[in-house]
Design an enzyme around this catalytic site. Structure first.
Site, PDB file in Angstrom:
ATOM      1  N   ASN A  12       0.856  -1.189   0.000  1.00  0.00           N
ATOM      2  CA  ASN A  12       0.000   0.000   0.000  1.00  0.00           C
ATOM      3  C   ASN A  12       0.892   1.239   0.000  1.00  0.00           C
ATOM      4  OD1 ASN A  12      -1.941   1.954   0.380  1.00  0.00           O
ATOM      5  ND2 ASN A  12      -2.231   1.523   2.563  1.00  0.00           N
ATOM      6  N   HIS A 100      -9.618   1.434   4.617  1.00  0.00           N
ATOM      7  CA  HIS A 100      -8.329   1.579   5.311  1.00  0.00           C
ATOM      8  C   HIS A 100      -8.537   2.505   6.508  1.00  0.00           C
ATOM      9  CE1 HIS A 100      -4.193   2.592   6.237  1.00  0.00           C
ATOM     10  NE2 HIS A 100      -3.840   1.521   5.553  1.00  0.00           N
ATOM     11  N   GLU A 102      -6.845   4.803   7.711  1.00  0.00           N
ATOM     12  CA  GLU A 102      -6.562   6.226   7.475  1.00  0.00           C
ATOM     13  C   GLU A 102      -7.752   6.906   6.807  1.00  0.00           C
ATOM     14  OE1 GLU A 102      -2.826   5.604   5.469  1.00  0.00           O
ATOM     15  OE2 GLU A 102      -1.951   4.914   7.357  1.00  0.00           O
ATOM     16  N   GLU A 172      -5.794  -5.050  10.462  1.00  0.00           N
ATOM     17  CA  GLU A 172      -4.740  -4.061  10.694  1.00  0.00           C
ATOM     18  C   GLU A 172      -4.990  -3.353  12.020  1.00  0.00           C
ATOM     19  OE1 GLU A 172      -2.792  -2.939   6.773  1.00  0.00           O
ATOM     20  OE2 GLU A 172      -4.444  -1.538   7.013  1.00  0.00           O
ATOM     21  N   GLY A 178       2.068   2.049  10.682  1.00  0.00           N
ATOM     22  CA  GLY A 178       3.005   3.162  10.533  1.00  0.00           C
ATOM     23  C   GLY A 178       3.720   3.530  11.827  1.00  0.00           C
TER      24      GLY A 178
HETATM   25  C1  PEP Z   1      -0.990  -0.029   5.762  1.00  0.00           C
HETATM   26  O1  PEP Z   1      -0.868   1.033   5.171  1.00  0.00           O
HETATM   27  O2  PEP Z   1      -1.997  -0.714   5.558  1.00  0.00           O
HETATM   28  C2  PEP Z   1       0.039  -0.437   6.725  1.00  0.00           C
HETATM   29  C3  PEP Z   1      -0.073  -1.582   7.335  1.00  0.00           C
HETATM   30  O3  PEP Z   1       1.092   0.431   6.907  1.00  0.00           O
HETATM   31  P1  PEP Z   1       2.525   0.086   7.622  1.00  0.00           P
HETATM   32  O4  PEP Z   1       2.990  -1.206   7.040  1.00  0.00           O
HETATM   33  O5  PEP Z   1       3.385   1.249   7.258  1.00  0.00           O
HETATM   34  O6  PEP Z   1       2.244  -0.019   9.087  1.00  0.00           O
END
Ligand code: PEP
Length: 255
Positions: A12, A100, A102, A172, A178
């Protein structure tokens, strides 16, 4: 008989990737990945709308899937700034990330909107990656299961049982996205087994076939242990996917 689930590693890019960067990236990645028939996992890239056609062209025939990072449930109309399923199909896009964290946190993406988007994506032939996950406060309050039950139940509500297995779910945990704070393999396994059981509440067959990925600070040095867990079918990779070498190492870790 238990169906074999092919692992899926999706990168991603979030808000990264001009058309020039996208083209350079794809060239580097293809040089690092084994041929499709020898890859231990399906591989996908979730890229900005403006880089989609560049990636589709650069990756044509490679088997690497190209996904958008959002999509409207509407086909056309007074929805300024939105992109529809037919528009993605016209670019030969394979899939789309929906929900997602975000987008939920910064752009008001709701479970109700996702309930409309998932059937639209599936009907169009786009492979959706539905993201779910709890905050740190929710985990500490013992609310992880309630949150996942709510998000999965709402988002999949209008998806017919026979299409459930065509959805990919990415678990997630928001506290791991992040942040560099990765879930332990046990935490990932436990939450993902729970997500699978939620799907099993609708259809046991779909639960065995659906792919549930882990996402949250997955890196080349922690991926293998997480991917080795029984219920973990791959990873959605943010930061580490921006380096084609790191991303290719995570793909290799699925083997
Ligand atoms: C994501 O953007 O779905 C994600 C898991 O980001 P990161 O791997 O940077 O934590």
């Amino acid at each position: 008989m238990m169906p074999e689930r092919t692992p899926y590693i999706a990168g991603n890019w979030k808000l990264w990737g001009t058309r020039a960067q996208a083209s350079e990236y794809c060239e580097k990645l293809l040089a690092l990945l084994p041929d499709a028939s020898r890859r231990p996992a399906d591989v996908g890239l979730c890229v900005p709308f403006t880089a989609l056609d560049v990636c589709v062209e650069a990756l044509a025939g490679s088997g690497v899937l190209v996904c958008a990072q959002n999509m409207s449930a509407e086909e056309s109309g007074a929805y300024t700034g939105e992109i529809s399923a037919p528009m993605l199909l016209e670019l030969k896009v394979d899939g789309v990330v929906l929900g997602h964290s975000e987008r939920r946190a910064y752009y008001g993406e709701t479970d109700r909107a996702l309930q409309e988007k998932l059937p639209v994506a599936l009907a169009a032939g786009l492979k959706p990656i539905l993201c779910v996950g709890e905050t740190e406060d929710e985990r500490e309050a013992g609310d992880m299961e309630r949150k996942l039950r709510h998000q999965v139940g709402e988002a999949l509500h209008e998806v017919p049982d026979e299409r459930l297995a065509d959805v990919v779910i990415a678990y997630e945990p928001i506290w791991a996205i992040g942040t560099g704070k990765v879930a332990s393999p046990e935490q990932a396994q436990e939450a993902i087994a729970f997500v699978r059981a939620l799907v099993g509440g609708r259809s046991e067959e779909a639960a065995q076939a659906i792919r549930v990925l882990y996402g949250g600070s997955a890196k080349p040095d922690n991926a293998a242990e997480i991917l080795a867990q029984t219920d973990v079918d791959g990873a959605l990779v943010g930061g580490a996917s921006l380096d084609p070498e790191d991303f290719a190492r995570i793909v290799a870790a699925a083997g």
